[in-house]
Every structure is written in structure tokens, then in C-alpha cells.
Design a protein around this motif. Structure first.
Motif, PDB file in Angstrom:
ATOM      1  N   TRP A  51       0.725  -1.275  -0.046  1.00  0.00           N
ATOM      2  CA  TRP A  51      -0.018   0.103   0.240  1.00  0.00           C
ATOM      3  C   TRP A  51       0.960   1.198  -0.175  1.00  0.00           C
ATOM      4  O   TRP A  51       0.367   2.353  -0.050  1.00  0.00           O
ATOM      5  CB  TRP A  51      -1.014   0.177   1.129  1.00  0.00           C
ATOM      6  N   ARG A  52       1.981   1.094  -0.201  1.00  0.00           N
ATOM      7  CA  ARG A  52       3.036   2.212  -0.074  1.00  0.00           C
ATOM      8  C   ARG A  52       2.820   3.518  -1.044  1.00  0.00           C
ATOM      9  O   ARG A  52       3.004   4.466  -0.846  1.00  0.00           O
ATOM     10  CB  ARG A  52       4.384   2.162   0.349  1.00  0.00           C
ATOM     11  N   ARG A  53       2.418   2.799  -2.237  1.00  0.00           N
ATOM     12  CA  ARG A  53       2.090   3.681  -3.436  1.00  0.00           C
ATOM     13  C   ARG A  53       1.111   4.708  -3.281  1.00  0.00           C
ATOM     14  O   ARG A  53       1.040   5.648  -3.898  1.00  0.00           O
ATOM     15  CB  ARG A  53       1.861   2.707  -4.721  1.00  0.00           C
ATOM     16  N   THR A  54       0.160   4.467  -2.418  1.00  0.00           N
ATOM     17  CA  THR A  54      -0.793   5.355  -1.987  1.00  0.00           C
ATOM     18  C   THR A  54      -0.467   6.479  -1.380  1.00  0.00           C
ATOM     19  O   THR A  54      -1.180   7.671  -1.265  1.00  0.00           O
ATOM     20  CB  THR A  54      -2.053   4.612  -1.060  1.00  0.00           C
ATOM     21  N   LEU A  55       0.749   6.524  -0.863  1.00  0.00           N
ATOM     22  CA  LEU A  55       1.411   7.735  -0.177  1.00  0.00           C
ATOM     23  C   LEU A  55       2.212   8.588  -1.016  1.00  0.00           C
ATOM     24  O   LEU A  55       2.515   9.893  -0.725  1.00  0.00           O
ATOM     25  CB  LEU A  55       2.207   7.320   0.962  1.00  0.00           C
ATOM     26  N   GLY A  56       2.517   8.217  -2.143  1.00  0.00           N
ATOM     27  CA  GLY A  56       3.264   8.843  -3.240  1.00  0.00           C
ATOM     28  C   GLY A  56       4.544   8.269  -3.535  1.00  0.00           C
ATOM     29  O   GLY A  56       4.710   7.231  -3.183  1.00  0.00           O
ATOM     30  N   ALA A  57       5.499   9.080  -4.181  1.00  0.00           N
ATOM     31  CA  ALA A  57       6.530   8.388  -4.738  1.00  0.00           C
ATOM     32  C   ALA A  57       7.659   8.550  -3.244  1.00  0.00           C
ATOM     33  O   ALA A  57       7.590   9.531  -2.441  1.00  0.00           O
ATOM     34  CB  ALA A  57       7.156   9.176  -5.734  1.00  0.00           C
ATOM     35  N   GLN A 107      -2.016  12.220   4.712  1.00  0.00           N
ATOM     36  CA  GLN A 107      -1.217  12.221   3.303  1.00  0.00           C
ATOM     37  C   GLN A 107      -2.405  12.105   2.275  1.00  0.00           C
ATOM     38  O   GLN A 107      -2.404  12.791   1.348  1.00  0.00           O
ATOM     39  CB  GLN A 107      -0.188  11.294   3.281  1.00  0.00           C
ATOM     40  N   TRP A 108      -3.268  11.087   2.442  1.00  0.00           N
ATOM     41  CA  TRP A 108      -4.274  10.815   1.665  1.00  0.00           C
ATOM     42  C   TRP A 108      -5.103  12.127   1.518  1.00  0.00           C
ATOM     43  O   TRP A 108      -5.540  12.343   0.366  1.00  0.00           O
ATOM     44  CB  TRP A 108      -5.112   9.599   1.941  1.00  0.00           C
ATOM     45  N   MET A 109      -5.583  12.618   2.476  1.00  0.00           N
ATOM     46  CA  MET A 109      -6.686  13.826   2.383  1.00  0.00           C
ATOM     47  C   MET A 109      -5.881  14.920   1.725  1.00  0.00           C
ATOM     48  O   MET A 109      -6.417  15.653   0.618  1.00  0.00           O
ATOM     49  CB  MET A 109      -6.902  14.201   3.760  1.00  0.00           C
ATOM     50  N   LEU A 110      -4.615  15.062   1.919  1.00  0.00           N
ATOM     51  CA  LEU A 110      -3.865  16.369   1.098  1.00  0.00           C
ATOM     52  C   LEU A 110      -3.845  15.879  -0.313  1.00  0.00           C
ATOM     53  O   LEU A 110      -3.781  16.588  -1.129  1.00  0.00           O
ATOM     54  CB  LEU A 110      -2.485  16.397   1.693  1.00  0.00           C
ATOM     55  N   ARG A 111      -3.470  14.722  -0.650  1.00  0.00           N
ATOM     56  CA  ARG A 111      -3.269  14.353  -2.101  1.00  0.00           C
ATOM     57  C   ARG A 111      -4.515  14.559  -2.864  1.00  0.00           C
ATOM     58  O   ARG A 111      -4.467  14.860  -3.905  1.00  0.00           O
ATOM     59  CB  ARG A 111      -2.784  12.721  -1.997  1.00  0.00           C
ATOM     60  N   ARG A 112      -5.805  14.170  -2.096  1.00  0.00           N
ATOM     61  CA  ARG A 112      -7.051  14.080  -2.793  1.00  0.00           C
ATOM     62  C   ARG A 112      -7.385  15.721  -3.164  1.00  0.00           C
ATOM     63  O   ARG A 112      -8.029  15.882  -4.255  1.00  0.00           O
ATOM     64  CB  ARG A 112      -8.283  13.873  -1.737  1.00  0.00           C
ATOM     65  N   ALA A 117       2.747  17.222  -0.242  1.00  0.00           N
ATOM     66  CA  ALA A 117       3.169  16.979   1.064  1.00  0.00           C
ATOM     67  C   ALA A 117       4.395  15.952   1.132  1.00  0.00           C
ATOM     68  O   ALA A 117       4.274  15.210   0.079  1.00  0.00           O
ATOM     69  CB  ALA A 117       1.886  16.778   1.764  1.00  0.00           C
ATOM     70  N   ARG A 118       4.743  15.721   2.070  1.00  0.00           N
ATOM     71  CA  ARG A 118       5.873  14.641   2.518  1.00  0.00           C
ATOM     72  C   ARG A 118       5.331  14.078   3.723  1.00  0.00           C
ATOM     73  O   ARG A 118       5.128  14.652   4.937  1.00  0.00           O
ATOM     74  CB  ARG A 118       7.126  15.221   2.590  1.00  0.00           C
ATOM     75  N   LEU A 119       5.269  12.878   3.693  1.00  0.00           N
ATOM     76  CA  LEU A 119       5.214  12.123   4.900  1.00  0.00           C
ATOM     77  C   LEU A 119       6.697  11.281   5.167  1.00  0.00           C
ATOM     78  O   LEU A 119       7.083  10.662   4.175  1.00  0.00           O
ATOM     79  CB  LEU A 119       4.144  10.938   4.415  1.00  0.00           C
ATOM     80  N   ILE A 120       7.115  11.458   6.410  1.00  0.00           N
ATOM     81  CA  ILE A 120       8.438  11.099   6.922  1.00  0.00           C
ATOM     82  C   ILE A 120       8.189  10.169   7.998  1.00  0.00           C
ATOM     83  O   ILE A 120       7.576  10.334   8.910  1.00  0.00           O
ATOM     84  CB  ILE A 120       9.306  12.262   7.078  1.00  0.00           C
ATOM     85  N   ILE A 121       8.928   8.921   7.770  1.00  0.00           N
ATOM     86  CA  ILE A 121       9.045   7.779   8.778  1.00  0.00           C
ATOM     87  C   ILE A 121      10.427   7.654   9.413  1.00  0.00           C
ATOM     88  O   ILE A 121      11.381   7.578   8.297  1.00  0.00           O
ATOM     89  CB  ILE A 121       8.590   6.408   8.364  1.00  0.00           C
ATOM     90  N   SER A 161       6.577  11.433  -1.124  1.00  0.00           N
ATOM     91  CA  SER A 161       6.069  12.994  -1.695  1.00  0.00           C
ATOM     92  C   SER A 161       4.945  12.636  -2.500  1.00  0.00           C
ATOM     93  O   SER A 161       5.296  11.910  -3.680  1.00  0.00           O
ATOM     94  CB  SER A 161       7.457  13.608  -2.347  1.00  0.00           C
ATOM     95  N   ASN A 162       4.072  13.216  -2.380  1.00  0.00           N
ATOM     96  CA  ASN A 162       2.735  13.252  -3.191  1.00  0.00           C
ATOM     97  C   ASN A 162       3.040  14.227  -4.333  1.00  0.00           C
ATOM     98  O   ASN A 162       1.894  14.168  -5.156  1.00  0.00           O
ATOM     99  CB  ASN A 162       1.514  13.215  -2.564  1.00  0.00           C
ATOM    100  N   ALA A 163       3.937  15.104  -4.401  1.00  0.00           N
ATOM    101  CA  ALA A 163       4.328  15.787  -5.589  1.00  0.00           C
ATOM    102  C   ALA A 163       4.419  15.307  -6.753  1.00  0.00           C
ATOM    103  O   ALA A 163       3.814  15.796  -7.796  1.00  0.00           O
ATOM    104  CB  ALA A 163       5.626  16.567  -5.304  1.00  0.00           C
TER     105      ALA A 163
END
Length: 173
Positions: A51-57, A107-112, A117-121, A161-163
């Protein structure tokens, strides 16, 4: 004849000076309440590779923060409101959500909304046993909007990054 205004449509002044309605805030909270259980289920029960592709590249953590249209005051304000609604929704659910499911939902809400945005783990660098070993947060325009922390205390493991929506993420090496 006097008609009272519908309370769900009463405009409220936000901290950034713009106006919002209670119904808009409620819709954002409801959206977060839908995404949080899904995110929690994925994080807890499904391998991330599925499911990581749902977060962006996946991007390099050292790349400069995403700047551009998403960094406008309006988008930053909306991003912060969405983050507050995710926190509000998390507090209203009958189960606890940690930082990663909250970050995923945001991240999903921002991408919609096409907000970059960037999600960092990241992993904690110190030896303080009271701190969680891992932490996740979301940045917009270089500002942490969810999962506030001292970045210096964490070493990024993955940055999404969802950019680059639509790009296939690189495999970790």
C-alpha cells in the motif's frame, strides 16, 4: 418573520483570518474518521509494500522540502486545518491511533486536494526509553503540520512525496 441561521452554516473566523463553516469542518472530520480506521488497518495488518504507493513516490530524505503551489498561504492554512481535523477525528474514534496511521490519513487527504506534502517515517536517534523508537510526521512546504517533533532527534528511514503523483515509487535498495 424571523428565521434563525442554520448553526451548521455559521461562518467562523480561523486563526489565519479566513472564514470556514462548521459544516466544512465537520465534513473534514468525517473524512478523517473514514480514513483513520483504513490507515490503521493497513499499518497493523498489511505489509507496507502492498500500500505504500498510495502515499506517493519514495524520495531521498535529503532532498529539499517540497515548495511551489502547495506552499501558498491558502494551501498551508488548509493543510493545517486538515491536520487538526485528523487529530480531532482520532480523539473521537473508539480506538487509539498512533502517528503513522494519522500521517497516512492526512497524506491521503492532502493528495485528494492536490496539495504537495511529504510523509516522513523516522527512527529515534537517542537512547531515551520513554520515547517511541519510530515516529512519522507530515510536512507541507517544509513545515511540520502533523506529528510535531524535533527533527534533529530522528533519522529519516523513508520519505514519501505526493508531489510526483502517478510516478511509480523506487524500490528500496
Amino acid at each position: 418573520m424571523f428565521f434563525a441561521a442554520d448553526p451548521s452554516r455559521i461562518a467562523q473566523r480561523r486563526e489565519d483570518g479566513a472564514m470556514t463553516t462548521r459544516s466544512a469542518s465537520r465534513r473534514m472530520t468525517l473524512e478523517a474518521m473514514v480514513f483513520l480506521p483504513i490507515a490503521r488497518g493497513l499499518v497493523n495488518h498489511v505489509p507496507m509494500k502492498n500500500w505504500r504507493r498510495t502515499l506517493g513516490a519514495i524520495v531521498k530524505p535529503v532532498d529539499p522540502p517540497v515548495m511551489g503551489p502547495a506552499s501558498t498561504t491558502e494551501n498551508l492554512g488548509l493543510s493545517r486545518r486538515l491536520a487538526r481535523q485528523v487529530e480531532r477525528a482520532a480523539g473521537r474514534l473508539p480506538f487509539h491511533t498512533k502517528c503513522l496511521p494519522r500521517a497516512v490519513a492526512l497524506q491521503w487527504m492532502l493528495r485528494r486536494r492536490n496539495i504537495e506534502a511529504r510523509l516522513i517515517i523516522a527512527v529515534y536517534r537517542g537512547s531515551d526509553a520513554a520515547m517511541d523508537e519510530y515516529h512519522a510526521w507530515v510536512e507541507v512546504g517544509g513545515d511540520i503540520i502533523l506529528g510535531h517533533c524535533d527533527r534533529r532527534l530522528y533519522r529519516p528511514l523513508m520519505t514519501f512525496s505526493n508531489a510526483a503523483v502517478g510516478q511509480v515509487p523506487r524500490a528500496e535498495g
